[in-house]
Design a protein around this motif. Structure first.
Motif, mmCIF file in Angstrom:
data_model
loop_
_atom_site.group_PDB
_atom_site.id
_atom_site.type_symbol
_atom_site.label_atom_id
_atom_site.label_comp_id
_atom_site.label_asym_id
_atom_site.label_seq_id
_atom_site.Cartn_x
_atom_site.Cartn_y
_atom_site.Cartn_z
ATOM 1 N N ALA A 150 -46.001 -28.990 -88.838
ATOM 2 C CA ALA A 150 -47.487 -29.084 -88.435
ATOM 3 C C ALA A 150 -47.969 -27.632 -88.101
ATOM 4 C CB ALA A 150 -47.718 -29.990 -87.394
ATOM 5 N N SER A 151 -47.140 -26.875 -87.591
ATOM 6 C CA SER A 151 -47.375 -25.509 -87.348
ATOM 7 C C SER A 151 -46.185 -24.729 -87.410
ATOM 8 C CB SER A 151 -47.929 -25.260 -85.774
ATOM 9 O OG SER A 151 -47.019 -25.886 -85.103
ATOM 10 N N SER A 152 -46.048 -23.598 -87.574
ATOM 11 C CA SER A 152 -44.937 -22.751 -87.616
ATOM 12 C C SER A 152 -45.002 -21.472 -86.908
ATOM 13 C CB SER A 152 -44.692 -22.407 -89.146
ATOM 14 O OG SER A 152 -45.639 -21.573 -89.561
ATOM 15 N N GLY A 153 -43.925 -21.156 -86.415
ATOM 16 C CA GLY A 153 -43.796 -19.840 -85.569
ATOM 17 C C GLY A 153 -42.303 -19.502 -85.206
ATOM 18 N N VAL A 186 -43.151 -30.476 -85.253
ATOM 19 C CA VAL A 186 -42.545 -29.340 -85.698
ATOM 20 C C VAL A 186 -40.992 -29.419 -85.669
ATOM 21 C CG1 VAL A 186 -44.175 -27.556 -85.250
ATOM 22 C CG2 VAL A 186 -42.509 -27.789 -83.619
ATOM 23 N N TYR A 227 -39.599 -22.069 -86.225
ATOM 24 C CA TYR A 227 -40.110 -23.547 -86.268
ATOM 25 C C TYR A 227 -41.063 -23.790 -87.292
ATOM 26 C CZ TYR A 227 -44.002 -22.457 -83.293
ATOM 27 O OH TYR A 227 -45.019 -22.031 -82.803
ATOM 28 N N ASP A 228 -41.208 -24.845 -87.772
ATOM 29 C CA ASP A 228 -42.044 -25.152 -88.928
ATOM 30 C C ASP A 228 -42.476 -26.773 -89.115
ATOM 31 O OD1 ASP A 228 -43.527 -24.500 -91.267
ATOM 32 O OD2 ASP A 228 -41.626 -23.829 -92.361
ATOM 33 N N ILE A 258 -44.486 -28.214 -78.356
ATOM 34 C CA ILE A 258 -45.078 -28.169 -79.610
ATOM 35 C C ILE A 258 -44.751 -29.516 -80.543
ATOM 36 C CG2 ILE A 258 -45.634 -26.618 -81.688
ATOM 37 C CD1 ILE A 258 -44.107 -24.335 -80.189
ATOM 38 N N THR A 298 -45.311 -35.996 -84.771
ATOM 39 C CA THR A 298 -46.861 -35.392 -84.675
ATOM 40 C C THR A 298 -47.353 -36.524 -83.524
ATOM 41 O OG1 THR A 298 -47.042 -36.829 -86.501
ATOM 42 C CG2 THR A 298 -47.241 -34.371 -86.886
#
Lengths: 417, 187, 992, 102
Positions: free
Chosen positions: C398-401, C379, C395-396, C376, C363
């Motif tokens: 701090a954020s995911s997508g 993640v 991905y996962d 990003i 991060t």
């Protein structure tokens, strides 16, 4: 819930993410005192503890292991199991051991993958054939099995062996069909689990640093985890016998030599049997995983380092490629060395020592792995004061009496056996 | 009439070119038939006296007896131990007297002389020792592809090999194998 | 050259391949084209191939993970026919050449439809160690006959070769002051420093050329490209006398500066391009005074689900394919990194036109802006999708997508290649040590003759690597050299600790080949396999052909976490040679099959060959067993004919192979007295005596005759089998126990050819050969010796007999032995002289009751063979003390006896067991003894006779016994026991 | 492994044939020692067999054919000295020094 292994349990655990498997053995703190201490958590020590508990009901037992269970020669050998010895002093014992192997997976509730894929010892002259015939006959007279193969018999059994070897042609072989291989680590783990289940304390990372002797009898040991008392102590520390024996003031007829072993990359099956090349002292088998597992003789010098040197490695490869020419292009994956307790006649010692309560299991030379169950069985009987006839000749004093058990006829030189 | 000497090197050892045919030969080899070889070995404590006797009789200067202090006709094979060439056993025995054993090895040892531009590359295949560190005139008992062999450095790129007679066919065959990539000319 | 084929993933520029030389090859019979300089991996990737093989256990589809020797997945077979099949070749290390044919391995049906993939469906039931817990039903036979064969067939990787290897291999003894392992920029820099100081330096580089990543990763050195800088450094090293060995793997470190290395000379060449008579590979046994480990570092992956999908590869591998080969492994590239190093790769891919997304696990990563690269932070790759090639990455963190991707590169950190530094761990009393900042194991403190250079030390940037190289050079006495200025340096940083991502489980692979997963490691810990060795053995992690190069550290880090310990506490497993797998054949070198061991030949071997001899091995010697004459039906027929001819008139045999030792000096007799059991001081000059030697343990060692040729001169003969051992024994006793004895001795085995003339006409024949010598019974009595001349050469005449006949042995120098043999044949022609071999000799010596190695097998005493009377009571000798142990006088000891078949035609079986009953019971308690030597036909007895050892031997003389052989279909044969001296027991013939 | 031969210098180990530990000299010829006594047993069978510095017989069989006693560490394989066997037992001081130097 039963903690027995088996197909249905595997299925059930598979369905619930294998969360139900408990530890194969506990990790106990050593107690202040035991009835029996076994020094050495290798195959023989664990087997001894197992049979002490199972056969003799002696369960207040500790196995003290300097490193991790099964980290000695039981974890670094070529996994061959056989009972093809000439002399009564050995054959009674090894045949007993082989019989134990045949029921071991079921007995331990642990698949040790003993695979009776047979061993063939190839010979190269008429004289060697007669000697092998004698050995085969004597094996049968001790209740073992043996078949004498001619050249074509060897070819049929092992088509990739160069029986027409242009340097040392093969005349035939002595086959023991009940011999074979086993999964070496599983043997240690299976005995460990079985002993633990019966109450034996398996204590890892516990190095014995002293053996307490008072008035000629043992009273206990000093360890890296504190003193532990016991009236009976069994030593099963092949590879370190002299070092541990010295703690009790013993000087023993043992030298330490390295035996190297080799495994190739996995390949599809090319050899079925365990098979040996007399002219090169070379032996080979193929593991279930596909690796060719092979080796030959000792490097020859004394060592406690678990590794060898190139001249012997070259010799092994020369013999291998001469014996199984197709293995030339197979790749060597890994080599390693085990420290062998070499005795002056090449045969083991299972006996009491001059110190009361101290028992010795040593001198296994190359034969330790196949001996594992037999050794545990016989040693546990000796410790339980019920010695069996299988080890009647495996005496410590035999070098003084001359009643040696010399399979090779090589004489009193440790590294020749 | 003198009986015919039997060639110890076997039928494959034939004069001419072997192995790689293009270019000049990398290795030249010859065998000295009928060479007189006598092995001497000093009795305990007599090595120095024996060397003095050899010097007096034959003029061989063998220094203090190290492997590096040889002569072309006195090849050191061990402490107080030499292969002498060019003198018969009776003469040598007379010279060393009770100081040393002297035995005829004219038939027992075979001497091959090898030379040529590829000699270092060839010996790197047969001998575990680092020949670059040997002075000319040095001798070393070692092995030739596992066969006991004494090497004597005659010149920068010239060596004598002394091997046991019964092994000579294998030595010859293996020398042919090892020098094939360089091209071998047998005299 | 054929037409150029398209290579869809090949960029039109870049790389250090030779674009002028297209190379056509096949994979699974499909034709592809690459360029000279390509590996099979890079060439197939250039062609869009993603699927290279199947994993070992679950048969999951696999692509390429690495770009070098660490590759666990892409193992292929190179097939040049069944004899020349080369399985398990790493596609990343296989250089392509015109006409190369390669195949995928370990599948049933086509690679993309492997039937064995069914294993993957059941993988939940096949966790680590599952086989220890099942296959009990049906017991041993079910395991052996049912379960195990299925496992064996399924296991294994490639197909084995099925015939002798057609190639040849050389062993080379290579010497150097310093060996540099690894020809990357650090290794070369150190090598240059040492070479300039006058050291002889050998640099071994496992890959196809020197230079490592400096060749292609885009950094410049003093303004030069990496390739140019490396090239001129190589020239400088060679100019200073250094040797550069590309394609050479240092596979092991051994004692005292010995190293094993394998140089691959042919595998990258077409047959036509291979120089004739040269070896496919060379095994260098390197002896060096010092060593530099410049072995580099190997990138590691991270445990996440689907991290084994084809198209998921190490970032360094993707970068290598791009930089070294000009191959872009994807157009939409996700790059999952735990450190700054990933950005260099991202930038390179972006520059090559790929759409790049960096998934940075940190991060707090510094902001980096690279054209066209999306970053990003915080993640991790949670799951890769796409069975035959990655298509999407979830991905996962701090954020995911989810990202569309056709390649997923993973930069999980670096593991220094410390393997070689731990082969001789005991020298330093330390294994590789864990550096908690680097999150990696680094070499332990090295001894004086060792140094490490480059990224193996944990150095990350090129500048740091060069500095370690300079330090290594300094440590080993090198000359200081100017280090280059590095421009366009790649970013580096220490990694964030992330061995596996949250949620990694069944499909998060660590050991890709053996299918050991994150879950397996946890299961091992759960089941108590807490030692790193236990975990390795239980899960098989690190036991595949790559030996866990990308997996081990991650595995033990996860074990540490699962058991609540530090990684340093857990420690590594032990690395063992070889570093990467090497063909068994190359270590065998020249010594194989016929050349396995040298042959020793008698000087009359050629004559014997020309005259119908069949040979048998006796140690290294070849000895005639029998000579086939016209009319002989079989070997026994020949042997009996030879025996009859000898006993009836005159036989001749070659005894050149006997060991011969010349002994000289004033203490020679004393020496013999100590070696032999009998006395030697009274032996007159001109006489021979039979002697028996014991080992120190009191058992019989060897026998032979020794002759006194002069006051202080003896000539000893030994058996053929023990010649070398006797010589060694004499040297040992003389040097270690009695160094003051004034005696010296030398082996003269090869100096003398020797023959025996035997039979009633032997004397007449000898007289013809030596007309000037008195060979009458008075002139040359039994055990007499005469030294004389034959045609100007020394000849030694011995009146000794092994056959039991009137016999002589004559020794002449080996050079003329062939001539002498011919002369003897000529001289004996009038008595129909007959050459005889070992078989006939065997018949005769058994008839005579003489022992050989069959009897003297290292377990018998003098008494056992009836030679107890040969002990002098007046002196001590080797073996005397031990022969006084109680077992030696045990009344139960088996002693030698003669056996005669009950009737003609009966066979006695060698190795048969002797009983006193034909009915049994036959077991070890009832056996009396065993048969050692058999003459299947004795002309003397007109039937088979034998020598045997039985209990209470003398008591059985004249009685009936039975020879039983279970290994011959329980054959039971009646025999009569006798004295073993069947023939001429009073020695009348030999003394005649 | 390399082994130092007092005559030939540093040589590769394949030139040598090892025989075993040299811990006790051969009992004197014609002595009174019984086979079961320590003197004989220590010569032939019994060994201290230390993990560390040991003395060991090697025969330079593919070399000068001398028997030598090599001072070696059995944990690390390091060779720290060697002497001709013919001198070893006569120079007990050296043997003791080696013992002391462990």
């Amino acid at each position: 819930m039963s903690d027995r292994y088996g197909f249905w349990r595997l299925l059930r655990e598979g369905l619930r993410g294998h969360t139900g498997w408990g530890p194969a053995w506990r990790d106990p703190e050593p107690k202040a005192e035991y009835d029996v201490i076994i020094i050495g958590g290798g195959g023989h020590g664990l087997a001894t503890a197992y049979y002490l508990a199972k056969v003799h009901g002696i369960t207040n037992v500790a196995v003290l292991e300097k490193g991790y269970l099964g980290g000695g020669n039981v974890g670094r050998n070529t996994t061959i199991v056989r009972s093809n010895y000439l002399h009564t002093g050995n054959e009674l014992f090894y045949e007993k051991s082989l019989q134990l192997w045949e029921g071991l997976s079921g007995d331990l509730d642990y698949n040790v993958m003993f695979s009776p894929r047979s061993i063939i010892n190839c010979f190269h002259t008429d004289g060697q054939r007669d000697a092998e015939a004698r050995r085969g006959n004597q094996m049968i007279l001790h209740g073992a099995d043996a078949v004498l193969l001619d050249k074509e018999g060897v070819r049929r059994e092992a088509p990739l062996i160069d029986v027409d070897n242009p340097r040392f042609p093969i005349y035939g072989g002595l086959m023991q069909k009940r011999a074979g291989t086993a999964r070496h680590d599983a043997v240690a783990w299976g005995f460990a689990r079985g002993a633990d289940k019966r109450g034996v304390d398996l204590i890892q990372n516990c190095e014995v640093t002293g053996i307490d002797v008072e008035d000629g009898r043992v009273t206990g040991v000093q360890t890296s985890r504190g003193p532990i008392k016991a009236k009976k102590i069994g030593m099963a520390v092949a590879g370190n016998t002299s070092r541990v024996g010295a703690l009790a003031g013993l000087r023993l007829p043992i030298e330490s030599h390295v035996l190297q072993a080799f495994v190739s990359e996995g390949i599809k099956p090319m050899l079925h049997n365990v098979i040996t090349f007399g002219a090169g002292h070379f032996y080979i088998s193929q593991s279930d995983k596909g690796g060719l597992v092979f080796g030959a003789s000792l490097d020859g010098y004394n060592t406690y380092a678990q590794r060898g040197n190139l001249p012997l490695i070259e010799h092994v490869m020369e013999a291998g490629v001469s014996f199984v020419p197709a293995m030339s292009k197979v790749r060597l994956l890994r080599s390693w060395g085990g420290v062998m307790d070499m005795s002056p006649d090449g045969s083991p010692i299972i006996d009491k020592t001059p110190i009361e309560g101290l028992y010795l299991n040593a001198g296994w030379c190359y034969g330790g792995f196949k001996a594992t169950p037999g050794s545990g069985w016989c040693f546990s009987h000796l410790i339980a004061d019920k010695p069996t006839h299988h080890i009647a000749q495996m005496r410590l004093d035999r070098f003084k009496t001359g009643r040696v058990i010399d399979e090779l006829g090589a004489g009193a030189q440790h590294n020749l056996h | 009439m003198s009986p015919v000497l039997k060639n110890p090197l076997g039928a494959k050892w034939t004069a001419g070119r072997h192995g790689k045919a293009e270019g000049g030969p990398g290795v030249l080899a010859s065998h000295t038939a009928g060479l007189t070889i006598v092995e001497v070995a000093a009795l305990p404590g007599q090595a120095q006296a024996m060397r003095a006797a050899l010097k007096a009789a034959f003029g061989m200067d063998l220094g203090a007896g190290s492997p590096a202090e040889g002569a072309e006709n006195a090849v050191c094979t061990g402490p107080g131990q030499y292969l002498l060439t060019g003198h018969d056993v009776a003469t040598v025995k007379a010279a060393v007297g009770d100081l040393a054993l002297a035995v005829d090895q004219s038939s027992g040892r075979v001497r091959l002389t090898i030379s040529g531009p590829a000699i270092a590359a060839l010996l790197a295949k047969t001998c575990p020792l680092d020949l670059a560190t040997w002075p000319v005139g040095a001798a070393h008992a070692s092995h030739f592809l596992h066969i006991a062999c004494t090497y004597f450095r005659r010149g920068d790129a010239e060596f004598d090999l002394y091997v046991g007679r019964s092994f000579a066919q294998s030595v010859g065959k293996w020398l042919l194998d090892a020098s094939a990539e360089f091209g071998l000319e047998i005299a | 050259m054929s037409a150029r084929l398209p290579q869809p993933n090949r960029l039109d520029h870049g790389g250090i391949i030779n674009r002028d030389r297209p190379v056509t090859f096949t994979f699974d019979r499909r034709v592809y084209q690459g360029f000279e300089g390509d590996s099979l991996a890079s060439a197939l990737l250039a062609n869009g191939v993603k699927l290279f093989g199947r994993s070992f256990k679950y048969h999951r589809p696999r692509g390429i993970l690495g770009a070098g020797p660490e590759e666990p997945n892409a193992l292929v077979e190179v097939d040049r026919g069944p004899a020349d099949r080369d399985p398990n070749h790493r596609a990343t290390m296989l250089e392509i050449y015109e006409g190369l044919e390669t195949f995928s391995q370990n599948h049933i049906g086509p690679l993309n439809m492997d039937l064995m993939e069914v294993n993957d469906l059941f993988s939940r039931f096949l966790p680590a160690g599952f086989y220890y817990k099942t296959f009990f039903f049906g017991g041993l036979q079910a395991w052996y006959r049912l379960y195990e064969p299925i496992i064996r067939r399924a296991a294994g990787l490639g197909r084995p070769p099925l015939a002798a290897d057609p190639h040849h291999y050389d062993k080379i003894y290579t010497h150097a002051d310093t060996l540099v392992v690894g020809g990357g920029i650090a290794g070369l820099t150190t090598a240059l420093s040492l070479a300039k100081a006058g050291q002889s330096v050998v640099v071994c580089e496992e890959r196809d050329r020197m230079g490592g990543s400096a060749l292609w990763q885009g950094e410049t050195f003093n303004g030069e490209t990496g390739a140019a800088y490396i090239a001129h450094m190589c020239r400088e090293i060679e100019a200073a006398g250094g040797r550069l060995l590309p394609r050479t793997t240092v596979f092991g470190v051994y004692d005292a500066g010995t190293f094993g290395a394998v140089e691959r000379c042919h595998d990258h060449l077409t047959k036509a391009d291979r120089a004739p008579h040269t070896a496919r590979m060379k095994y260098h046994r390197i002896q060096a005074k010092a060593v530099v480990y410049a072995t580099g570092a190997i990138e590691r992956s991270v445990g996440f689900n689907g991290n084994d999908r084809p198209g998921v590869m190490l970032a360094s591998a993707g970068h290598t394919f791009l930089g070294k080969y000009g191959v872009r492994v994807g157009e939409r590239v996700s790059l999952f990194t735990t450190h700054d190093g990933g950005y260099g790769t991202a930038a390179a891919f972006s520059a090559a036109g790929a759409e790049v997304t960096v998934l940075d696990a940190r991060t707090d990563a510094a902001d980096v802006s690279i054209d066209g690269v999306r970053v990003i932070k915080g993640v991790y790759a949670g799951q890769a999708h796409g069975r035959m090639g990655v298509r999407r990455v979830d991905y996962d963190g701090a954020s995911s997508g989810s990202l569309d991707a056709d390649a997923l590169l993973v930069a999980g950190g670096w593991n220094p290649a410390v393997h070689l530094t731990s082969h001789t761990t005991d020298r330093r009393q330390s294994k590789p040590v864990y550096d908690a900042e680097l999150l990696a194991f680094v070499p332990p403190e090295l001894v004086d003759q060792e140094a490490a250079a480059g990224s193996v030390t944990g150095a990350m940037s090129t500048a740091d690597c060069l500095a370690t190289a300079q330090a290594a050079g300094k440590k080993l006495g090198g000359k200081k050299i100017e280090l280059p200025t590095v421009d366009q340096a790649l970013p580096v940083s220490k990694p964030m600790e992330m061995w596996a991502v949250p949620g990694a489980g069944d499909a998060a692979f660590l050991d890709m080949q053996n299918d050991a997963t994150v879950k397996d490691v946890k299961l091992a810990a759960q089941e108590g396999f807490k030692s790193v060795e236990h975990m390795k053995r239980y899960t098989t992690l690190g036991m595949a052909t790559d030996q866990g190069k990308t997996a081990n550290v991650t595995g033990l880090a996860l074990l540490a976490a699962a058991t609540g310990r530090d990684i340093a506490q857990v420690g590594t497993t032990t690395f063992r040679p070889p570093y990467t797998p090497i063909p068994i054949g190359v270590l065998a070198g020249h010594h194989r099959q016929r050349d396995y061991a040298p042959f020793r030949y008698s000087p009359v071997h050629a004559w014997a060959e020309d005259n119908g001899a069949t040979f048998m091995e006796a140690g290294l010697w070849m000895r005639p067993a029998y000579y086939t004459a016209p009319g002989d039906k079989d070997w026994l027929d020949s042997a009996v004919r030879e025996t009859r001819a000898t006993r009836g008139s005159l036989g001749i045999t070659d005894v050149s192979t006997l060991g011969k030792i010349d002994i000289q000096g004033p203490d020679a007799a004393e020496f013999l007295n100590r070696l032999y059991t009998n006395g030697w001081k009274t032996l007159p000059v001109g006489k021979a005596r039979y002697g028996l030697m014991l080992r120190e343990d009191g058992l019989v060692f060897d026998d032979g005759t020794t002759s006194r040729l002069g006051e202080n001169h003896y000539y000893m003969t030994t058996t053929t089998a023990h010649a070398a051992a006797v010589m060694t024994h004499m040297e040992f006793m003389h040097q270690s126990a009695w160094p003051d004895l004034a005696v010296a001795f030398a082996s003269v085995t090869d100096q003398w050819g020797a023959l025996a003339l035997a039979g009633p006409n032997a004397r007449a024949c000898l007289a013809k050969l030596f007309p000037e010598v008195d060979v009458s019974n008075d002139g040359l009595p039994f055990m007499g010796v005469i030294e004389t001349q034959w045609q100007g050469y020394t000849a030694r005449l011995f009146r000794i007999s092994f056959s039991g006949e009137l016999a002589y042995e004559v020794a002449v120098p080996a050079d003329i032995f062939d001539a002498f043999w011919q002369a003897a044949l000529q001289a004996g022609a009038e008595w129909k002289i007959t050459p005889y071999g070992l078989e006939a000799l065997n018949i005769m010596r058994i008839e005579k009751g003489h022992v050989t190695g069959a009897e003297l097998d290292g377990r018998v005493s003098m008494d056992d063979v009836g030679l107890g009377k040969m002990v002098s009571s007046k002196k001590d000798f080797v073996g005397r003390a031990m022969s006084e142990r109680e077992a030696f006088s045990d009344p139960d000891r088996a002693k030698m006896v003669g056996l005669v078949a009950a009737k003609p035609g009966d066979k006695i079986i060698g190795g048969g067991i002797v009983f006193d009953s034909a009915e049994g019971p036959f077991d070890y308690t009832t056996m009396l003894g065993y048969v050692t030597s058999v003459a299947q036909y004795s002309p003397l007895k007109d039937r088979a006779i034998a020598l045997a050892f039985i209990k209470n031997a003398a008591d059985w003389h004249g009685k009936t016994l039975y020879v039983v052989s279970h290994v011959h279909g329980k054959s039971i044969m009646e025999v009569r026991a006798e004295s073993p001296h069947f023939y001429d027991p009073n020695n009348e013939k030999v003394m005649a | 492994m390399l082994i130092f031969c007092p005559h030939c210098g540093m040589r590769p180990s394949e030139e040598f044939t090892p025989k075993g530990l040299a811990e006790a000299p051969r009992p004197a010829l014609g002595g009174d020692d019984r086979p079961e006594d320590d003197a004989w047993q220590d010569y032939l069978h019994t060994r201290t067999n230390k993990a560390g510095q040991t003395n060991e017989y090697f025969h330079h069989s593919l070399g000068c054919r001398r028997w030598i006693v090599v001072h070696r560490n059995t944990l690390t394989h390091e060779v720290t000295g060697s002497t001709m066997a013919s001198e070893f037992w006569q120079n007990q001081q050296q043997a003791q020094d080696w013992e002391a130097g462990q």
